[in-house]
Scaffold this active site. Sequence first.
Site, PDB file in Angstrom:
ATOM      1  N   GLU A 185       0.807  -1.242   0.000  1.00 34.26           N
ATOM      2  CA  GLU A 185       0.000   0.000   0.000  1.00 34.26           C
ATOM      3  C   GLU A 185       0.829   1.276   0.000  1.00 34.26           C
ATOM      4  OE1 GLU A 185      -2.733  -0.449   3.282  1.00 34.26           O
ATOM      5  OE2 GLU A 185      -3.675  -2.217   2.408  1.00 34.26           O
ATOM      6  N   ASN A 226       2.190  -5.067  -3.185  1.00 40.87           N
ATOM      7  CA  ASN A 226       0.790  -5.441  -2.911  1.00 40.87           C
ATOM      8  C   ASN A 226      -0.043  -4.190  -2.613  1.00 40.87           C
ATOM      9  OD1 ASN A 226      -1.111  -7.662  -2.292  1.00 40.87           O
ATOM     10  ND2 ASN A 226      -0.995  -6.944  -0.159  1.00 40.87           N
ATOM     11  N   HIS A 262     -10.354  -6.578  -1.835  1.00 43.38           N
ATOM     12  CA  HIS A 262     -11.378  -6.440  -0.786  1.00 43.38           C
ATOM     13  C   HIS A 262     -12.580  -5.744  -1.427  1.00 43.38           C
ATOM     14  CE1 HIS A 262      -8.762  -7.781   2.419  1.00 43.38           C
ATOM     15  NE2 HIS A 262      -7.826  -6.945   2.001  1.00 43.38           N
ATOM     16  N   GLU A 292      -5.897 -10.994  -1.268  1.00 39.23           N
ATOM     17  CA  GLU A 292      -6.670 -10.793  -0.025  1.00 39.23           C
ATOM     18  C   GLU A 292      -8.168 -10.762  -0.308  1.00 39.23           C
ATOM     19  OE1 GLU A 292      -5.246  -7.521   2.382  1.00 39.23           O
ATOM     20  OE2 GLU A 292      -3.172  -7.817   1.735  1.00 39.23           O
ATOM     21  N   ASP A 294     -11.982 -10.803  -0.341  1.00 35.94           N
ATOM     22  CA  ASP A 294     -13.230 -11.021   0.392  1.00 35.94           C
ATOM     23  C   ASP A 294     -14.282 -10.094  -0.199  1.00 35.94           C
ATOM     24  OD1 ASP A 294     -12.443  -8.600   1.640  1.00 35.94           O
ATOM     25  OD2 ASP A 294     -11.942  -9.564   3.542  1.00 35.94           O
TER      26      ASP A 294
HETATM   27  C1  XIL Z   1      -5.860  -6.679   8.564  1.00 35.03           C
HETATM   28  C2  XIL Z   1      -6.090  -7.887   9.448  1.00 35.03           C
HETATM   29  O1  XIL Z   1      -7.021  -8.733   8.826  1.00 35.03           O
HETATM   30  C3  XIL Z   1      -6.580  -7.472  10.807  1.00 35.03           C
HETATM   31  O2  XIL Z   1      -6.656  -8.589  11.696  1.00 35.03           O
HETATM   32  C4  XIL Z   1      -5.654  -6.410  11.401  1.00 35.03           C
HETATM   33  O3  XIL Z   1      -6.164  -5.962  12.628  1.00 35.03           O
HETATM   34  C5  XIL Z   1      -5.504  -5.253  10.440  1.00 35.03           C
HETATM   35  O4  XIL Z   1      -5.035  -5.722   9.194  1.00 35.03           O
HETATM   36  N1  XIL Z   1      -4.978  -4.949   3.831  1.00 35.03           N
HETATM   37  C6  XIL Z   1      -3.873  -5.664   4.252  1.00 35.03           C
HETATM   38  C7  XIL Z   1      -3.966  -6.559   5.434  1.00 35.03           C
HETATM   39  O5  XIL Z   1      -2.827  -5.643   3.565  1.00 35.03           O
HETATM   40  O6  XIL Z   1      -2.760  -6.663   6.121  1.00 35.03           O
HETATM   41  C8  XIL Z   1      -5.071  -6.100   6.366  1.00 35.03           C
HETATM   42  O7  XIL Z   1      -5.209  -7.087   7.390  1.00 35.03           O
HETATM   43  C9  XIL Z   1      -6.371  -5.920   5.610  1.00 35.03           C
HETATM   44  C10 XIL Z   1      -6.222  -4.861   4.545  1.00 35.03           C
END
Ligand code: XIL
Length: 374
Positions: A185, A226, A262, A292, A294
């Site tokens: 990020e 990423n 996401h 990631e 969802d």
């Molecule tokens: C999130 C985790 O799922 C949580 O448990 C934590 O509190 C915060 O981070 N993008 C990312 C991940 O790259 O590392 C994040 O994970 C979600 C968003």
Amino acid sequence: MKLGFASLVILLALLAGCSGKAGSIPGVLLTATSAPSPQGEVTIMTTVSPSPTPTGKSLRELAPRRGLAIGAAVDVSTLRSDPVYAQILAQEFNMLTAENALKFGPLRPSRDSYDFSAADTLVQFAQDHDMQVRGHTLVWHNQLPDWLTQGTFSREELSAILKEHILTVVGHYRGKIAAWDVVNEAVGDNGQMRDTLWLRGIGPEYLDLAFQWAHEADPQAKLFYNDYNGEGLGSKSDAIYRLLKELLQRGVPVDGVGLQMHLTLDAPPRAADIAANIQRLGELGLEVHITEMDVRIKTPASPADLAKQAEIYRSVLGACLGSPYCKAFVLWGFSDRYSWIPGFFKGYDSALIFDEAFAPKPAYQAMKDELADH
Ligand code: XIL
């Protein structure tokens, strides 16, 4: 997975059918065997017979035939405490990401100490079950320890801290972690470099340095950039594309790009745009991972919502399968029983492919159909 004797007894009791908090997986037969390790601890090997779903195959049985690794992010304390969670992981996935255990804060309780215990448990579980590991993440602006965010460091000190961190962590897992999210990020939502501790303290060259140090520590590991909201086409994905192109032009050892994915039901990126983005990134010479995924839903989720969610999982997986550059598809968890969504997005939940009781949702079946369907 290494467990003490007491936890072994509890685990075997749960597997033998005593009712545990997690309940049982519909259609899945659980068995466990144990063997003493050289250190005198007990190694748990889980074996799971496939659930009797229409195709009769798990995700991890289907995905490799399509040239794809299939993964999930893992919460290590849940892995230690919930044997059903561990069983489904071993059954369905062949790639794991540490949801938190490899982040800077959890790994570095103080400037001169490292706590590898949680991440070691995850890596051992992956090895015991023939799974690859994605390392997430070395350089990020979140989940940093207070000693770092509240300290005052010169540019030289901060880059020495980052260098030591990367060399130590990547070195610790040399040969055991297949892919690292080296930088997470770094691009802001406005397309400019995100204003972070690393940018302010070291300058924009922190990215080049981080990739070089990671490469030095494990030349075999694939090194990824990423990010989120850059999955389809648009100004942020253009900015990420330009950043990667420039890194490669400068000879920085970047091997791949992670598209976080996401999503919500309302505005998912178009599959054609994801495909076009994967294509242009692949043409730069990069491997692409969905890292990631969802798809969160406003609570309560209706059957129509779950059907729409399934279609989004199916179409994103289809975009990945349609490209020779897209090599891994990783979910951010797998069961709604354990997900970051309700804690981070008020009023949303149900983002994953198994429900809170570990029953497969329409999205799970949609993924299997898509994997089997070509
Ligand atoms: C999130 C985790 O799922 C949580 O448990 C934590 O509190 C915060 O981070 N993008 C990312 C991940 O790259 O590392 C994040 O994970 C979600 C968003």
